[in-house]
Design a protein around this motif. Structure first.
Motif, PDB file in Angstrom:
ATOM      1  N   VAL A  99       6.708  -1.236 -13.123  1.00 54.83           N
ATOM      2  CA  VAL A  99       7.056  -2.540 -12.556  1.00 54.83           C
ATOM      3  C   VAL A  99       8.162  -2.323 -11.533  1.00 54.83           C
ATOM      4  O   VAL A  99       9.145  -1.669 -11.828  1.00 54.83           O
ATOM      5  N   MET A 100       7.992  -2.832 -10.341  1.00 52.87           N
ATOM      6  CA  MET A 100       9.013  -2.667  -9.313  1.00 52.87           C
ATOM      7  C   MET A 100       8.944  -3.844  -8.337  1.00 52.87           C
ATOM      8  O   MET A 100       7.908  -4.476  -8.206  1.00 52.87           O
ATOM      9  N   THR A 150       2.812  -4.960 -10.740  1.00 52.84           N
ATOM     10  CA  THR A 150       2.613  -4.087 -11.885  1.00 52.84           C
ATOM     11  C   THR A 150       1.366  -3.263 -11.628  1.00 52.84           C
ATOM     12  O   THR A 150       0.314  -3.816 -11.311  1.00 52.84           O
ATOM     13  N   ILE A 151       1.492  -1.952 -11.755  1.00 52.23           N
ATOM     14  CA  ILE A 151       0.336  -1.068 -11.596  1.00 52.23           C
ATOM     15  C   ILE A 151      -0.298  -0.859 -12.967  1.00 52.23           C
ATOM     16  O   ILE A 151       0.362  -0.364 -13.883  1.00 52.23           O
ATOM     17  N   ARG A 152      -1.554  -1.231 -13.084  1.00 47.89           N
ATOM     18  CA  ARG A 152      -2.257  -1.065 -14.359  1.00 47.89           C
ATOM     19  C   ARG A 152      -3.518  -0.231 -14.122  1.00 47.89           C
ATOM     20  O   ARG A 152      -4.451  -0.663 -13.469  1.00 47.89           O
ATOM     21  N   GLU A 182       0.831  -1.203   0.000  1.00 45.57           N
ATOM     22  CA  GLU A 182       0.000   0.000   0.000  1.00 45.57           C
ATOM     23  C   GLU A 182       0.869   1.258   0.000  1.00 45.57           C
ATOM     24  O   GLU A 182       0.618   2.218  -0.740  1.00 45.57           O
ATOM     25  N   GLU A 183       1.923   1.239   0.818  1.00 46.82           N
ATOM     26  CA  GLU A 183       2.818   2.397   0.885  1.00 46.82           C
ATOM     27  C   GLU A 183       3.491   2.639  -0.459  1.00 46.82           C
ATOM     28  O   GLU A 183       3.579   3.781  -0.935  1.00 46.82           O
ATOM     29  N   GLU A 184       3.968   1.555  -1.088  1.00 51.16           N
ATOM     30  CA  GLU A 184       4.668   1.688  -2.363  1.00 51.16           C
ATOM     31  C   GLU A 184       3.729   2.183  -3.466  1.00 51.16           C
ATOM     32  O   GLU A 184       4.060   3.085  -4.241  1.00 51.16           O
ATOM     33  N   GLN A 241       3.783   5.776  -5.513  1.00 45.88           N
ATOM     34  CA  GLN A 241       3.956   5.847  -6.964  1.00 45.88           C
ATOM     35  C   GLN A 241       2.822   6.623  -7.626  1.00 45.88           C
ATOM     36  O   GLN A 241       3.048   7.459  -8.512  1.00 45.88           O
ATOM     37  N   LEU A 242       1.583   6.365  -7.192  1.00 43.74           N
ATOM     38  CA  LEU A 242       0.441   7.078  -7.771  1.00 43.74           C
ATOM     39  C   LEU A 242       0.524   8.571  -7.459  1.00 43.74           C
ATOM     40  O   LEU A 242       0.207   9.418  -8.306  1.00 43.74           O
TER      41      LEU A 242
END
Length: 535
Positions: free
Chosen positions: A525-526, A515-517, A332-334, A338-339
Motif C-alpha cells: 500500500v502506498m 493497493t497491489i493485489r 504505471e511507473e510506481e 514495485q513489481l
C-alpha cells in the motif's frame, strides 16, 4: 359412465400424446391416435377445432405445456368438449389430472374417451380416471428410472448414452471403442492456434461455420480426454455426473493456454483500450470493484495526458467521491517499479538461461514434439493390447504390429533422452518462477536483489539489478505485469491495482493511494499523486 349415442355439433379439442414408447415408435402412436380421434368425432357429428400435444421429439416439458394450453383454451370456451383416444393419454400425473378435470367441470366442457362420454360429475368416473392417472404416473416414473439407471451404467462402462458424442470422436459399436475424426481434430487444432494468436472466437466461429457459444463449449470442455455426462432428474432425485474417457483432440498444455486466454478475456483483457496502457485491464476502483479504463485528455496547448477513470460515471454508481481519475504515467511507473523490485525481470531471466544452451528454442520445440509422438505411440500400443484383452484380435495377429510400435518407442526414447541431457540445465517456465529467490545484500539490506538459483546452486543473471532495469523493454514490463496479474485471487476477485482515496486535509484534493493485489500473495500500500483535473 354414459355413452353418447346421438348426434352433436360440438366443437372438440383433441389431445394426442405419447406415453412410454421408444423414440422410433412415437410417430406411429401419434398417427394412430389422430386417426382414432378423427373417426370418433366424425361419428359423434362434431368437428375438431384444435389439436393439442402431438410431439414427435424429446423437447422437455412440451406435453405439459400443451395440456396447459388446452386448459387455458377450455376456460376461454374455444371448444365444447375434449377427446382422447385412451384414458392413459389424458394424464400420467394424478394431481395434474384432478386440476384439469376441475377446470373442465367448472367451464362446462364435456370429456370423451374415444366415442364414450365420461360424466365428470360422477364419483365413479372421477375415481376411474384418477386410477388411470395414478397407474400411468407409476409406470412412467418406473420406466424413466430404469432408463436413467441403464444410461448411467452404460456411461460408467465408457459407452456413449446421452445425446450426441463429444465433438471429433466416433464410437464403434462393433469394436466397442472410441476413435478420432482426424479432419475435425485438425480443424479444432487450427482454431485453437489461431485463437491463441489473437483472433476472436466470434470471427473464428463464422469462418469455420460454428456458433460462438458452441465453439466456446467445445474448446473449454470437449478437447481433453474426459467427457463429463450429467444425468439429472428432479422427479427421481437423481443427479449424477459420469466421467467417460475419450481420445484427446488437443494436449493439456494447449487446452490450459486456451482456458487462461478465455479467463483473461473475461477479466484483464476485456475492454482493453486501443492506445497503449501498461496496466490496461488491471486497474480497479477499490470502492466498487469497477475496472478503470484508459483515457487521453488534451488541453488548449495540445498537451495530451493519460488517465485511468470510470468509463461511465453517470450510469455507474460508485460510493467514492470524486470517482477515481488517476494519472496513468505516475501509477504505471510506481507499480512497475514495485513489481520489478519484488520479482525482477522474468523475461531477461528466461533469455539469460536459454542463451546458455546452443539452439535452445529449436531443441525445446523438438523435445516437445518427441514427447507428444512418444505418448501417441504408447497409446497406440495400449489400444492393441486392449483389443487382445477383449478377444477382438489374437496375440499372433497383433504381434507384428506391437513389435513395430515398440521399435518406434525405442527410437523416440533414445532421441528424447539425448535432448533431455542437452537441456538438463534449462528450467521450465514454471521452474523459473519457483527458483526466483530474493537475496538480502549486506551493503543494501533495504534493497534486496533477485537471482535465479537452480538445484545445483547455480545463479543466473537478469534479476532486479540496475542493469536489468535499464535494459527492460516495454514488452518486458508488460510480461512482468501479466505474470503477476493474469489470474484471479483466492477470493475470486481479479488480480490488479486497486485505487482508493487517501487521507488529506478537508476541502482540499485528496491524494490517491493504491493497493497491489497479485497471485504471489503479497500486498503493498502506498500513496501516489493528487488527482490532476483534465484541461
Amino acid at each position: 359412465m354414459s355413452s353418447h349415442n346421438g348426434h352433436t355439433s360440438d366443437r372438440f379439442g383433441a389431445l394426442v400424446r405419447v406415453s412410454t414408447e421408444k423414440q422410433e415408435q412415437q410417430g406411429e402412436s401419434l398417427r394412430t391416435q389422430r386417426k382414432s380421434n378423427e373417426r370418433d368425432v366424425e361419428r359423434l357429428g362434431g368437428t375438431i377445432v384444435e389439436w393439442y400435444g402431438g410431439q414427435e421429439h424429446a423437447t422437455p416439458g412440451w406435453e405439459h405445456a400443451e395440456v396447459d394450453r388446452l386448459l387455458l383454451d377450455a376456460a376461454k370456451k374455444r371448444f365444447d368438449a375434449v377427446i382422447v383416444a385412451y384414458a392413459d393419454r389424458w394424464s400420467r400425473d394424478n394431481a395434474k389430472s384432478k386440476e384439469g378435470l376441475d377446470i373442465l367441470r367448472k367451464h362446462g366442457i364435456r370429456f370423451f374417451i374415444g366415442a364414450s362420454e365420461m360424466d365428470l360429475f360422477d364419483p365413479q368416473v372421477r375415481f376411474v380416471l384418477g386410477m388411470h392417472a395414478e397407474v400411468g404416473e407409476f409406470i412412467s416414473l418406473q420406466q424413466s428410472k430404469k432408463s436413467l439407471e441403464n444410461r448411467i451404467e452404460r456411461a460408467r462402462r465408457g459407452i456413449p448414452s446421452s445425446g450426441s458424442n463429444p465433438y471429433g470422436r466416433k464410437w464403434d459399436k462393433k469394436a466397442n471403442q472410441w476413435s478420432v475424426d482426424q479432419a475435425k481434430k485438425a480443424q479444432i487444432a487450427e482454431i485453437a492456434q489461431r485463437y491463441l494468436a489473437g483472433e476472436g472466437l466470434d470471427k473464428l466461429a463464422a469462418v469455420f461455420g460454428w456458433t460462438e457459444s458452441n465453439l466456446r463449449v467445445v474448446l473449454r470442455e470437449r478437447c481433453g480426454d474426459t467427457w463429463l455426462i450429467r444425468f439429472q432428474s428432479d422427479k427421481l432425485n437423481i443427479d449424477e455426473t459420469v466421467a467417460v474417457s475419450v481420445p484427446r483432440l488437443l494436449d493439456q498444455t494447449l487446452i490450459q493456454k486456451m482456458l487462461d486466454r478465455m479467463d483473461a478475456n473475461r477479466t484483464y483483457l476485456h475492454g482493453k483500450p486501443k492506445r497503449p496502457y501498461l496496466l490496461g485491464g488491471y486497474v480497479f476502483c477499490a470502492a466498487c470493484g469497477y475496472n478503470l479504463v484508459g483515457e487521453y485528455v488534451g488541453n488548449c496547448g495540445n498537451v495530451v495526458k493519460r488517465y485511468y477513470r470510470h468509463s461511465s460515471p453517470a450510469r455507474h454508481k460508485c460510493p467514492c467521491k470524486p470517482q477515481p481519475y488517476v494519472p496513468a504515467d505516475k501509477i504505471e511507473e510506481e507499480v512497475v517499479s514495485q513489481l520489478f523490485d519484488m520479482f525482477g525481470n522474468p523475461a531477461a531471466i528466461t533469455r539469460a538461461i536459454k542463451a546458455s544452451v546452443p539452439d535452445c528454442e529449436q531443441s525445446l520445440k523438438r523435445r516437445n514434439k518427441l514427447a507428444a509422438d512418444l505418448d501417441g505411440v504408447k497409446k497406440a500400443r495400449q489400444n492393441v493390447l486392449t483389443l487382445v484383452g477383449k478377444g477382438l484380435t489374437t496375440m499372433e495377429e497383433a504381434e507384428s504390429q506391437l513389435k513395430g510400435l515398440q521399435e518406434r518407442v525405442n527410437v523416440l526414447q533414445v532421441e528424447l533422452d539425448r535432448l533431455d541431457r542437452a537441456l538438463a540445465d534449462v528450467p521450465t517456465e514454471q521452474q523459473v518462477k519457483v527458483y526466483v529467490e530474493r537475496i538480502e545484500m549486506a551493503m543494501h539490506p533495504d534493497h534486496p536483489s533477485i537471482a535465479l538459483v537452480d538445484d545445483d546452486g547455480n545463479e543466473y543473471a537478469g534479476g532486479n539489478s540496475i542493469g536489468s532495469w535499464l535494459a527492460m523493454t516495454t514488452a518486458d514490463k508488460k510480461r512482468l505485469i501479466d505474470a503477476v496479474f493474469s489470474g484471479p485471487l483466492v477470493d475470486g476477485k481479479p488480480a490488479g491495482v486497486y485505487v482508493s482515496q487517501g487521507a488529506g486535509i478537508k476541502y482540499r484534493p485528496k491524494p490517491w493511494q493504491y493497493t497491489i493485489r497479485g497471485r504471489m500473495d503479497f500486498e503493498l500500500v502506498m500513496q501516489t499523486c493528487r488527482p490532476i483535473p483534465p484541461g
